[in-house]
Design an enzyme around this catalytic site. Structure first.
Site, PDB file in Angstrom:
ATOM      1  N   ILE A   1      -1.014  13.425   9.141  1.00 51.45           N
ATOM      2  CA  ILE A   1      -0.830  14.576  10.039  1.00 51.45           C
ATOM      3  C   ILE A   1       0.670  14.722  10.311  1.00 51.45           C
ATOM      4  CG2 ILE A   1      -1.402  15.590  12.271  1.00 51.45           C
ATOM      5  CD1 ILE A   1      -3.723  13.648  12.515  1.00 51.45           C
TER       6      ILE A   1
ATOM      7  N   LYS B   1       2.676   4.150  18.477  1.00 53.49           N
ATOM      8  CA  LYS B   1       2.696   5.578  18.143  1.00 53.49           C
ATOM      9  C   LYS B   1       2.879   6.427  19.406  1.00 53.49           C
ATOM     10  CE  LYS B   1      -0.354   4.647  14.265  1.00 53.49           C
ATOM     11  NZ  LYS B   1      -1.767   4.590  13.886  1.00 53.49           N
TER      12      LYS B   1
ATOM     13  N   GLU C   1      -7.512  -4.949   9.241  1.00 58.88           N
ATOM     14  CA  GLU C   1      -6.750  -6.057   8.693  1.00 58.88           C
ATOM     15  C   GLU C   1      -7.462  -7.378   8.959  1.00 58.88           C
ATOM     16  OE1 GLU C   1      -3.757  -5.745   7.208  1.00 58.88           O
ATOM     17  OE2 GLU C   1      -3.644  -3.581   7.534  1.00 58.88           O
TER      18      GLU C   1
ATOM     19  N   GLY D   1     -12.142  -3.011   4.211  1.00 54.38           N
ATOM     20  CA  GLY D   1     -10.703  -2.748   4.118  1.00 54.38           C
ATOM     21  C   GLY D   1     -10.196  -1.760   5.157  1.00 54.38           C
TER      22      GLY D   1
ATOM     23  N   GLU E   1       8.154  10.272   9.654  1.00 57.48           N
ATOM     24  CA  GLU E   1       6.912  11.053   9.786  1.00 57.48           C
ATOM     25  C   GLU E   1       5.669  10.190   9.559  1.00 57.48           C
ATOM     26  OE1 GLU E   1       6.515  14.695  10.482  1.00 57.48           O
ATOM     27  OE2 GLU E   1       4.733  13.556  10.960  1.00 57.48           O
TER      28      GLU E   1
ATOM     29  N   THR F   1       0.827  -1.210   0.000  1.00 52.79           N
ATOM     30  CA  THR F   1       0.000   0.000   0.000  1.00 52.79           C
ATOM     31  C   THR F   1       0.865   1.265   0.000  1.00 52.79           C
ATOM     32  OG1 THR F   1      -1.577  -1.240   1.312  1.00 52.79           O
ATOM     33  CG2 THR F   1      -1.879   1.140   1.253  1.00 52.79           C
TER      34      THR F   1
ATOM     35  N   GLY G   1      -3.684   4.829   5.293  1.00 55.33           N
ATOM     36  CA  GLY G   1      -4.105   4.745   3.897  1.00 55.33           C
ATOM     37  C   GLY G   1      -2.969   5.163   2.990  1.00 55.33           C
TER      38      GLY G   1
ATOM     39  N   VAL H   1       3.536   7.848  12.506  1.00 56.17           N
ATOM     40  CA  VAL H   1       2.537   8.273  13.492  1.00 56.17           C
ATOM     41  C   VAL H   1       1.496   9.164  12.824  1.00 56.17           C
ATOM     42  CG1 VAL H   1       2.141   9.426  15.706  1.00 56.17           C
ATOM     43  CG2 VAL H   1       4.304   8.235  15.305  1.00 56.17           C
TER      44      VAL H   1
ATOM     45  N   GLY I   1      -0.218   9.014  10.147  1.00 55.82           N
ATOM     46  CA  GLY I   1      -0.234   9.113   8.682  1.00 55.82           C
ATOM     47  C   GLY I   1      -0.042  10.508   8.125  1.00 55.82           C
TER      48      GLY I   1
HETATM   49  N1  LIG Z   1      -1.002   0.963   5.196  1.00 56.58           N
HETATM   50  C1  LIG Z   1      -1.073   2.051   5.937  1.00 56.58           C
HETATM   51  O1  LIG Z   1      -2.081   2.787   5.910  1.00 56.58           O
HETATM   52  C2  LIG Z   1       0.062   2.429   6.843  1.00 56.58           C
HETATM   53  C3  LIG Z   1      -0.051   3.590   7.635  1.00 56.58           C
HETATM   54  C4  LIG Z   1       1.015   3.979   8.456  1.00 56.58           C
HETATM   55  C5  LIG Z   1       2.149   3.200   8.472  1.00 56.58           C
HETATM   56  N2  LIG Z   1       2.215   2.051   7.716  1.00 56.58           N
HETATM   57  C6  LIG Z   1       3.446   1.264   7.787  1.00 56.58           C
HETATM   58  O2  LIG Z   1       4.023   1.202   6.500  1.00 56.58           O
HETATM   59  C7  LIG Z   1       4.719  -0.024   6.342  1.00 56.58           C
HETATM   60  C8  LIG Z   1       4.200  -0.733   5.090  1.00 56.58           C
HETATM   61  O3  LIG Z   1       2.813  -0.970   5.235  1.00 56.58           O
HETATM   62  P1  LIG Z   1       1.879  -1.410   4.001  1.00 56.58           P
HETATM   63  O4  LIG Z   1       0.482  -1.216   4.464  1.00 56.58           O
HETATM   64  O5  LIG Z   1       2.322  -0.769   2.743  1.00 56.58           O
HETATM   65  O6  LIG Z   1       2.193  -2.973   3.965  1.00 56.58           O
HETATM   66  P2  LIG Z   1       1.802  -4.035   2.838  1.00 56.58           P
HETATM   67  O7  LIG Z   1       0.778  -3.471   1.922  1.00 56.58           O
HETATM   68  O8  LIG Z   1       1.541  -5.311   3.521  1.00 56.58           O
HETATM   69  O9  LIG Z   1       3.166  -4.159   1.996  1.00 56.58           O
HETATM   70  C9  LIG Z   1       4.307  -4.764   2.514  1.00 56.58           C
HETATM   71  C10 LIG Z   1       5.312  -4.937   1.389  1.00 56.58           C
HETATM   72  O10 LIG Z   1       6.485  -5.510   1.926  1.00 56.58           O
HETATM   73  C11 LIG Z   1       6.921  -6.544   1.082  1.00 56.58           C
HETATM   74  N3  LIG Z   1       7.643  -7.532   1.857  1.00 56.58           N
HETATM   75  C12 LIG Z   1       7.186  -8.318   2.864  1.00 56.58           C
HETATM   76  N4  LIG Z   1       8.172  -9.116   3.310  1.00 56.58           N
HETATM   77  C13 LIG Z   1       9.257  -8.821   2.567  1.00 56.58           C
HETATM   78  C14 LIG Z   1      10.589  -9.305   2.529  1.00 56.58           C
HETATM   79  N5  LIG Z   1      10.981 -10.278   3.356  1.00 56.58           N
HETATM   80  N6  LIG Z   1      11.461  -8.772   1.616  1.00 56.58           N
HETATM   81  C15 LIG Z   1      11.055  -7.776   0.773  1.00 56.58           C
HETATM   82  N7  LIG Z   1       9.806  -7.293   0.743  1.00 56.58           N
HETATM   83  C16 LIG Z   1       8.930  -7.806   1.641  1.00 56.58           C
HETATM   84  C17 LIG Z   1       5.664  -7.132   0.482  1.00 56.58           C
HETATM   85  O11 LIG Z   1       6.024  -7.794  -0.734  1.00 56.58           O
HETATM   86  P3  LIG Z   1       4.942  -8.500  -1.701  1.00 56.58           P
HETATM   87  O12 LIG Z   1       4.045  -7.391  -2.176  1.00 56.58           O
HETATM   88  O13 LIG Z   1       5.751  -9.045  -2.817  1.00 56.58           O
HETATM   89  O14 LIG Z   1       4.240  -9.523  -0.885  1.00 56.58           O
HETATM   90  C18 LIG Z   1       4.840  -5.856   0.271  1.00 56.58           C
HETATM   91  O15 LIG Z   1       5.125  -5.282  -0.990  1.00 56.58           O
HETATM   92  C19 LIG Z   1       4.508  -0.791   7.658  1.00 56.58           C
HETATM   93  O16 LIG Z   1       5.590  -0.534   8.510  1.00 56.58           O
HETATM   94  C20 LIG Z   1       3.242  -0.162   8.223  1.00 56.58           C
HETATM   95  O17 LIG Z   1       3.152  -0.260   9.620  1.00 56.58           O
HETATM   96  C21 LIG Z   1       1.204   1.663   6.917  1.00 56.58           C
END
Ligand SMILES: NC(=O)c1ccc[n+]([C@@H]2O[C@H](COP(=O)([O-])OP(=O)(O)OC[C@H]3O[C@@H](n4cnc5c(N)ncnc54)[C@H](OP(=O)(O)O)[C@@H]3O)[C@@H](O)[C@H]2O)c1
Length: 430
Positions: free
Chosen positions: A138, A207, A192, A189, A131, A14, A304, A134, A136
């Protein structure tokens, strides 16, 4: 021509793909703001064949992201994998050790290992930016660390998890129970498949650990943060809170008291018409209170693709233009190993819901325990009478120490008349 700022993105889910979209769409404006183009050199994820809705042609695909740390054609690593241990932690450590800037959204990693990583970044004189970790969209890290740098921070508190706030809002608006609303949130969505990180308060706890480190110059010290989630809350609690003029919010609170700093992450009652009381749905809201500036509130989308990736790109622009700010706003070696104020010593008003048998003498037994702990009742609600059947009795209680309240609650919970574990929540007047 100015040298481009060269980055690699590890993790193309994402947030990672969101970063690519922004860098592509606003390339020209970003180059102006950063003083040079920001160029993606390499990317890495698990599955090369996955369609991610972004054009990866022309980018170097790397199967093992750990290799990125050693490359000298990359200035910064954008870690978008997630998790406090494993690949993400390994990549961030290796990258910092190799003298590469790191931008991450990984609150779990920083809440557990932020102090050590900040030391490493400092030793190498490079940036560790987070940034997006915590609230997103903001810009709360920048606000706290830079905008409020002239102040002694008195408190930082707020709604730090959009999924929980959405669930609580839906429960209130529809009268449905937790599990029912959670299921719908998963289908939409907003939650999780494994919702425990959100609904058990872990995500918001990560956070809060980061905010308290920034506010008070302490290690994040997530391990010593007491956390209560929202999964035990019922439609009955939401209803009674409303009747009493409150809304239930999962609040992260870090507050300076004369005797020390108190931190807590738990569902609390806040006045309906207060600013936090009116923050609904997936929104996050954070108050910061400084001694000179007073209180200020930031509200926005906490997660998001768009909001999170926007924060990541803002960090990249800062680093590309040469801004170097210590990860926690002060030299990492000067961050204090904290001694938190024993929450049992802080005072609060309380909401207490009891499911009891409707029979004579019940209220007398409860009152006797409260009297023994010197806790006085502010109000009591019991609807209807159904002798011999369970009935909800809701009490609000005047200011009392958390320790005395917990002890009294345990004693009440042990009475024969109780049909469920009591539900106890702090009332925050804010
Ligand atoms: N989503 C949000 O709204 C949000 C908000 C704030 C912070 N965050 C933080 O942002 C980070 C990413 O979140 P996300 O929602 O984007 O996660 P996500 O959609 O689950 O994406 C994770 C990505 O990491 C890759 N990955 C997993 N294991 C791996 C490995 N061993 N080697 C290389 N790549 C690997 C996955 O590869 P594949 O695609 O090939 O499976 C995927 O592309 C996290 O730390 C999360 O806490 C997310």
């Amino acid at each position: 021509m100015t040298q481009p700022f060269r980055i690699a993105i590890a993790g193309l889910g994402t947030v990672g793909t969101g970063v690519i979209k922004i860098l592509e769409k606003h390339a020209a404006e970003i180059a102006l703001r950063a003083g040079r183009p920001v160029e993606i050199i390499a990317v890495s994820a698990r599955d090369k064949s996955k369609d991610r809705g972004v054009d990866l042609s022309g980018l170097d695909w790397v199967d093992d992201c750990a290799e990125l740390a050693a490359r000298d054609d990359i200035d910064a690593i954008v870690e978008m994998i997630g998790g406090s241990e494993g690949k993400a932690a390994d990549l961030v450590r290796r990258s910092l050790a190799a003298g590469k800037h790191v931008v991450t959204a990984n609150k779990a990693l920083l809440a557990h290992h932020g102090y050590g990583l900040a030391l490493l970044a400092e030793e190498k004189n490079i940036s560790l930016a987070y940034e997006a970790a915590v609230a997103g969209g903001i810009p709360i890290i920048k606000t706290l660390r830079e905008g409020f740098a002239a102040n002694e921070i008195r408190s930082v508190y707020g709604i730090l998890n959009g999924t929980c706030n959405y669930i609580l809002t839906e429960m209130r608006e529809t009268g449905r129970d937790f599990s029912d609303v959670l299921k719908e949130a998963q289908e939409k969505g907003y939650a999780e498949a494994d919702p425990s990180f959100d609904v058990d308060g872990i995500d918001a706890g990560h956070k809060l650990a980061l905010l308290s480190a920034l506010a008070f110059g302490t290690h994040p010290d997530f391990e010593n943060l007491k956390i209560t989630g929202i999964s035990h809350l019922t439609a009955t609690d939401i209803h009674f809170a409303g009747e009493l003029g409150y809304r239930i919010k999962l609040l992260g609170i870090a507050r300076r008291h004369d005797a020390g700093i108190m931190r807590t992450l738990e569902p609390c009652l806040v006045p309906k018409e207060s600013q936090l009381g009116s923050v609904e749905g997936v929104f996050n809201a954070v108050f910061i209170e400084g001694d000179f500036v007073g209180k200020s509130l930031s509200v926005g989308r906490g997660a998001g693709e768009g909001p999170t990736a926007s924060a990541v790109v803002a960090d990249l622009i800062d680093i590309a233009r040469g801004l170097r700010i210590p990860a926690f706003g002060r030299p990492a070696k000067d961050m204090a190993a904290p001694t938190w104020l024993d929450a049992g010593k802080t005072q609060s008003r309380y909401y207490l819901r009891l499911e009891v048998l409707d029979e004579p003498g019940v209220i007398a037994q409860v009152s006797a325990i409260l009297r023994d702990y010197k806790i006085s009742i502010e109000s009591m609600i019991q609807h209807g009478r159904d002798p011999g059947q369970p009935v909800s009795v809701v009490l609000t209680l005047h200011e009392v120490s958390s320790g005395a309240m917990q002890d009294a609650c345990r004693a009440i919970g042990a009475l024969d008349i109780m049909r469920e574990k009591p539900c106890l929540m702090r009332i925050e007047s804010l």
